[in-house]
Motif scaffolding. Structure first.
Motif, mmCIF file in Angstrom:
data_model
loop_
_atom_site.group_PDB
_atom_site.id
_atom_site.type_symbol
_atom_site.label_atom_id
_atom_site.label_comp_id
_atom_site.label_asym_id
_atom_site.label_seq_id
_atom_site.Cartn_x
_atom_site.Cartn_y
_atom_site.Cartn_z
ATOM 1 N N VAL A 28 0.850 -1.187 0.000
ATOM 2 C CA VAL A 28 0.000 0.000 0.000
ATOM 3 C C VAL A 28 0.883 1.234 0.000
ATOM 4 C CG1 VAL A 28 -0.203 -0.180 2.509
ATOM 5 C CG2 VAL A 28 -1.838 1.219 1.261
ATOM 6 N N ASN A 29 0.475 2.277 -0.722
ATOM 7 C CA ASN A 29 1.294 3.475 -0.802
ATOM 8 C C ASN A 29 1.128 4.357 0.431
ATOM 9 O OD1 ASN A 29 -1.236 4.554 -1.210
ATOM 10 N ND2 ASN A 29 -0.705 5.673 -3.077
ATOM 11 N N LYS A 30 1.879 5.451 0.493
ATOM 12 C CA LYS A 30 1.914 6.290 1.688
ATOM 13 C C LYS A 30 0.585 6.963 1.983
ATOM 14 C CE LYS A 30 6.869 7.352 1.448
ATOM 15 N NZ LYS A 30 7.886 8.428 1.308
ATOM 16 N N THR A 31 -0.205 7.225 0.965
ATOM 17 C CA THR A 31 -1.481 7.909 1.160
ATOM 18 C C THR A 31 -2.658 6.942 1.250
ATOM 19 O OG1 THR A 31 -1.547 8.253 -1.243
ATOM 20 C CG2 THR A 31 -0.772 10.086 0.126
ATOM 21 N N ALA A 32 -2.374 5.663 1.243
ATOM 22 C CA ALA A 32 -3.381 4.611 1.422
ATOM 23 C C ALA A 32 -4.506 4.664 0.389
ATOM 24 C CB ALA A 32 -3.964 4.663 2.836
ATOM 25 N N ASP A 33 -4.202 5.177 -0.799
ATOM 26 C CA ASP A 33 -5.220 5.218 -1.852
ATOM 27 C C ASP A 33 -4.840 4.362 -3.060
ATOM 28 O OD1 ASP A 33 -3.178 6.770 -2.887
ATOM 29 O OD2 ASP A 33 -4.434 8.524 -3.308
ATOM 30 N N GLU A 34 -3.794 3.535 -2.866
ATOM 31 C CA GLU A 34 -3.376 2.628 -3.925
ATOM 32 C C GLU A 34 -2.886 1.330 -3.274
ATOM 33 O OE1 GLU A 34 -1.229 4.194 -7.411
ATOM 34 O OE2 GLU A 34 0.297 2.677 -6.947
ATOM 35 N N TRP A 35 -3.610 0.246 -3.516
ATOM 36 C CA TRP A 35 -3.315 -1.039 -2.909
ATOM 37 C C TRP A 35 -3.033 -2.065 -4.011
ATOM 38 C CZ3 TRP A 35 -4.032 -2.211 2.513
ATOM 39 C CH2 TRP A 35 -4.449 -1.102 3.279
ATOM 40 N N THR A 36 -1.894 -2.727 -3.914
ATOM 41 C CA THR A 36 -1.541 -3.795 -4.852
ATOM 42 C C THR A 36 -1.712 -5.127 -4.127
ATOM 43 O OG1 THR A 36 0.060 -2.351 -5.962
ATOM 44 C CG2 THR A 36 0.239 -4.722 -6.361
ATOM 45 N N ILE A 37 -2.574 -5.969 -4.666
ATOM 46 C CA ILE A 37 -2.964 -7.204 -3.984
ATOM 47 C C ILE A 37 -2.691 -8.406 -4.880
ATOM 48 C CG2 ILE A 37 -4.883 -8.476 -2.958
ATOM 49 C CD1 ILE A 37 -6.225 -5.743 -2.470
ATOM 50 N N LYS A 38 -1.920 -9.345 -4.344
ATOM 51 C CA LYS A 38 -1.676 -10.610 -5.039
ATOM 52 C C LYS A 38 -2.497 -11.694 -4.354
ATOM 53 C CE LYS A 38 1.882 -13.893 -6.477
ATOM 54 N NZ LYS A 38 3.333 -14.221 -6.470
ATOM 55 N N ILE A 39 -3.327 -12.405 -5.122
ATOM 56 C CA ILE A 39 -4.171 -13.452 -4.551
ATOM 57 C C ILE A 39 -3.455 -14.797 -4.563
ATOM 58 C CG2 ILE A 39 -6.334 -12.289 -5.128
ATOM 59 C CD1 ILE A 39 -6.556 -14.065 -7.579
ATOM 60 N N LYS A 40 -3.951 -15.706 -3.746
ATOM 61 C CA LYS A 40 -3.335 -17.027 -3.634
ATOM 62 C C LYS A 40 -3.468 -17.805 -4.952
ATOM 63 C CE LYS A 40 -4.296 -17.602 1.306
ATOM 64 N NZ LYS A 40 -2.901 -17.561 1.762
ATOM 65 N N ALA A 41 -2.450 -18.548 -5.270
ATOM 66 C CA ALA A 41 -2.485 -19.443 -6.425
ATOM 67 C C ALA A 41 -3.156 -20.749 -6.011
ATOM 68 C CB ALA A 41 -1.074 -19.705 -6.939
ATOM 69 N N GLY A 42 -3.793 -21.415 -6.959
ATOM 70 C CA GLY A 42 -4.346 -22.735 -6.705
ATOM 71 C C GLY A 42 -5.724 -22.754 -6.070
ATOM 72 N N VAL A 43 -6.385 -21.603 -5.967
ATOM 73 C CA VAL A 43 -7.740 -21.562 -5.413
ATOM 74 C C VAL A 43 -8.742 -21.840 -6.523
ATOM 75 C CG1 VAL A 43 -9.461 -20.137 -4.241
ATOM 76 C CG2 VAL A 43 -7.039 -19.910 -3.649
ATOM 77 N N GLU A 44 -9.699 -22.742 -6.250
ATOM 78 C CA GLU A 44 -10.712 -23.102 -7.253
ATOM 79 C C GLU A 44 -12.108 -22.744 -6.775
ATOM 80 O OE1 GLU A 44 -10.805 -27.078 -8.658
ATOM 81 O OE2 GLU A 44 -8.681 -27.132 -9.219
ATOM 82 N N PHE A 45 -12.925 -22.292 -7.722
ATOM 83 C CA PHE A 45 -14.345 -22.131 -7.453
ATOM 84 C C PHE A 45 -15.011 -23.504 -7.455
ATOM 85 C CE2 PHE A 45 -13.248 -17.920 -9.144
ATOM 86 C CZ PHE A 45 -13.846 -17.107 -8.192
ATOM 87 N N HIS A 46 -16.238 -23.556 -7.005
ATOM 88 C CA HIS A 46 -16.967 -24.827 -6.939
ATOM 89 C C HIS A 46 -17.107 -25.502 -8.298
ATOM 90 C CE1 HIS A 46 -19.074 -22.981 -3.168
ATOM 91 N NE2 HIS A 46 -17.872 -23.443 -2.885
ATOM 92 N N ASN A 47 -17.089 -24.710 -9.368
ATOM 93 C CA ASN A 47 -17.224 -25.290 -10.720
ATOM 94 C C ASN A 47 -15.886 -25.662 -11.332
ATOM 95 O OD1 ASN A 47 -16.164 -22.770 -11.227
ATOM 96 N ND2 ASN A 47 -17.885 -22.028 -12.466
ATOM 97 N N GLY A 48 -14.802 -25.600 -10.557
ATOM 98 C CA GLY A 48 -13.483 -25.996 -11.040
ATOM 99 C C GLY A 48 -12.672 -24.884 -11.663
ATOM 100 N N LYS A 49 -13.258 -23.701 -11.834
ATOM 101 C CA LYS A 49 -12.537 -22.592 -12.438
ATOM 102 C C LYS A 49 -11.513 -22.031 -11.457
ATOM 103 C CE LYS A 49 -13.167 -17.884 -14.204
ATOM 104 N NZ LYS A 49 -12.013 -17.401 -13.411
ATOM 105 N N PRO A 50 -10.259 -21.809 -11.884
ATOM 106 C CA PRO A 50 -9.255 -21.217 -10.996
ATOM 107 C C PRO A 50 -9.580 -19.751 -10.707
ATOM 108 C CG PRO A 50 -8.232 -22.361 -12.861
ATOM 109 C CD PRO A 50 -9.680 -22.239 -13.173
ATOM 110 N N LEU A 51 -9.287 -19.315 -9.505
ATOM 111 C CA LEU A 51 -9.467 -17.917 -9.129
ATOM 112 C C LEU A 51 -8.362 -17.082 -9.757
ATOM 113 C CD1 LEU A 51 -10.612 -15.577 -7.389
ATOM 114 C CD2 LEU A 51 -9.149 -16.408 -5.520
ATOM 115 N N THR A 52 -8.746 -15.973 -10.418
ATOM 116 C CA THR A 52 -7.782 -15.094 -11.070
ATOM 117 C C THR A 52 -8.056 -13.640 -10.698
ATOM 118 O OG1 THR A 52 -9.132 -14.713 -13.055
ATOM 119 C CG2 THR A 52 -7.692 -16.667 -13.051
#
Length: 520
Positions: free
Chosen positions: A105-129
């Motif tokens: 997160v930047n100094k002014t807290a108005d820009e957040w860069t978020i990396k999500i976990k790899a290997g997470v699947e939805f109930h229908n088998g689709k990978p989370l992206t």
């Protein structure tokens, strides 16, 4: 090591540092730590298999499968089973990463860069992206979705938010939000691109099998759930109950294995029953009596002040919670370091209440208090308040309706009514209740000074300045807010003594942590 939001601010770690692994932002637990009650149920290593049956208050033909419509305990149960958020609150209400791997997160807290976990699947088998994360936020903010908590992300700049790579998103905000993880930890579900609420899928521990609105919902375990070894259960069934006696009787008879937030007057029916245990949780949960500040007589702050002065808080808490509550002062989040404990404790003052009502031209006032049998001592609370109000010549008519009516089209619009609230930290609770962008502002509170202070406070990265702003906000709420908050009640969850994985939860929602439950 866990780091609180305010410690991050103080040490300057908000200045663009990447927080890996255990770096997280904390919510309302503050200095209170974990609840003092002990765990409940069998101990030892969790076992696999079996179906947990949860008896839930409420439910009606208007029940929803949507990830964005959560109006009742029944809706919340389905949400907890099927969906997950980027962050989540722990049992002692620290905010930890859920689907997030790392972030900066930047100094002014108005820009957040978020990396999500790899290997997470939805109930229908689709990978989370990353596309799914952006789609989820866009869907939440789409007016057609009618998301109850859309207001909590009103400051998100979707136009300039973007995908960095397959697992990374950049979230841009219109102004700084130091509590973004808290906001994203509650009722901001991650859904797949093309989500269909009629056939819902999420990343949660259970997959929908059958849904009967107002009656029952059944699930099977998510076989490819990303948390290794969880869920322990093979299945989950939620059964809706229209009244508390029936729900408690179902627990005693074995029809259900768990019933959360038992009505206090019904606790003796469970104590000493073979095969049944009680999980006692000290919580920061409360039942506010909500006065609509945009309608007479509550559009006059003198009337709102008078109603708060009608309350003998100790006597009311004894009547409603049988003594299982801590005295409150019409403000929420008491264990947050931002809580303004310097404000004088409000006590009953009938003479001053009468004087305020005379000044407002509201003598011999008659008001209807609409309630329902929602557990947590709510009906008793309403009846006790009505009795106390008579001392000032105020007539309160308690209008008890069924749960389907209470949670129907008028939910959030009753002139005077109670509600169930399980708060996170001060800013998030404010954001979800009476902040300028809130869509669940059931008291319809609008105050220009308060709104300005809120905008300044959530963007402020200096903890001392932020605390001063929060205290000024609470002074306004104390003087002219729309909530009567008399106590923070303990929660008692009844459950079969074969249910493991339960531990005290500051929110009082231990039974809804379905991925952790197992059967002996």
């Amino acid at each position: 090591m866990e780091l609180s939001r305010r410690r991050l601010l103080k040490t300057g770690m908000l200045g663009g540092a990447t927080l890996l692994g255990g770096g997280m932002l904390a919510a309302c637990a503050g200095s209170s730590g974990s609840p003092s009650m002990g765990s409940s149920g069998p101990t030892g290593a969790p076992k696999r298999g079996g179906t947990f049956v949860h008896g839930i208050s409420g439910g009606s033909s208007k029940d929803s499968l949507s990830a964005f419509v959560i109006n009742s305990a029944s809706d919340f149960g389905r949400f907890s089973a099927m969906y997950e958020t980027l962050w989540y609150p722990t049992a002692d209400y620290r905010i930890e990463k859920k689907l997030v791997d790392e972030y900066s997160v930047n100094k002014t807290a108005d820009e957040w860069t978020i990396k999500i976990k790899a290997g997470v699947e939805f109930h229908n088998g689709k990978p989370l992206t990353a596309e799914d994360v952006l789609y989820s936020l866009k869907t939440l903010l789409d007016p057609k979705t009618a998301a109850a908590y859309a207001g909590s992300l009103a400051d998100l700049d979707l136009v300039n938010s973007k995908k960095i790579d397959n697992l990374t998103v950049l979230l841009k905000l219109k102004s700084g939000l130091t509590n973004l993880p808290e906001i994203l930890s509650t009722f901001i579900p991650i859904i797949p691109v093309g989500y269909n609420p009629a056939k819902p899928v999420g990343t949660g521990p259970f997959v929908l099998k059958e849904f009967e609105p107002g009656r029952q919902t059944t699930f099977t375990r998510h076989q490819n759930y990303w948390q290794h070894g969880k869920p322990y259960l093979d299945g989950l069934t939620l059964i809706d109950f229209a009244d508390e006696n029936s729900r408690v009787n179902a627990l005693v008879s074995g029809q259900v294995m768990g019933a959360d937030t038992i009505e206090f007057s019904l606790l003796p029916q469970l104590q000493g029953k073979a095969g049944v245990s009680l999980l006692h949780q000290e919580t920061n949960s409360f039942v506010p009596l909500q006065m609509r500040t945009d309608q007479a007589p509550f559009n006059d702050p003198r009337v709102r002040q008078a109603f708060r002065l009608l309350v003998d808080r100790k006597a009311l808490n004894e009547a409603a919670y049988l003594g299982h509550a801590r005295i409150a002062n019409d403000l929420y989040s008491p264990s947050d370091p931002l809580y303004n404990s310097a404000l004088p404790q409000r006590t009953q003052d009938i003479d001053k209440a009468k004087s305020l009502l005379r000044q407002a031209g509201a003598q011999d006032l008659h008001v209807t208090l609409t309630t329902a049998d929602l557990g947590a001592g709510i009906v008793s609370l309403c009846q006790a308040f009505a009795a106390q109000a008579k001392k000032a010549g105020v007539t309160i008519t308690v209008n008890k309706v069924d749960q389907a009516t209470f949670y129907g089209p008028n939910y959030g619009n009753w002139l005077f009514s109670p509600n169930l609230t399980s708060p996170a930290d001060y800013f998030y609770t404010c954001q979800s209740s009476d902040a300028p962008t809130s869509t669940t502002n059931f008291v319809h509170f609008k105050d220009a000074e308060f709104d300005t202070l809120y905008r300044q406070a959530v963007a402020e990265t200096d903890p001392t300045k932020q605390k001063d702003l929060a205290h000024r906000m609470q002074q306004i709420q104390f003087d002219r807010g729309g909530y009567i908050i008399t106590g923070f009640y303990d929660a008692f969850d009844g459950h079969s003594d074969k249910v493991g994985g339960l531990k005290p939860d500051l929110s009082g929602l231990a039974l809804y942590r379905y991925a952790d439950l197992w059967l002996a």
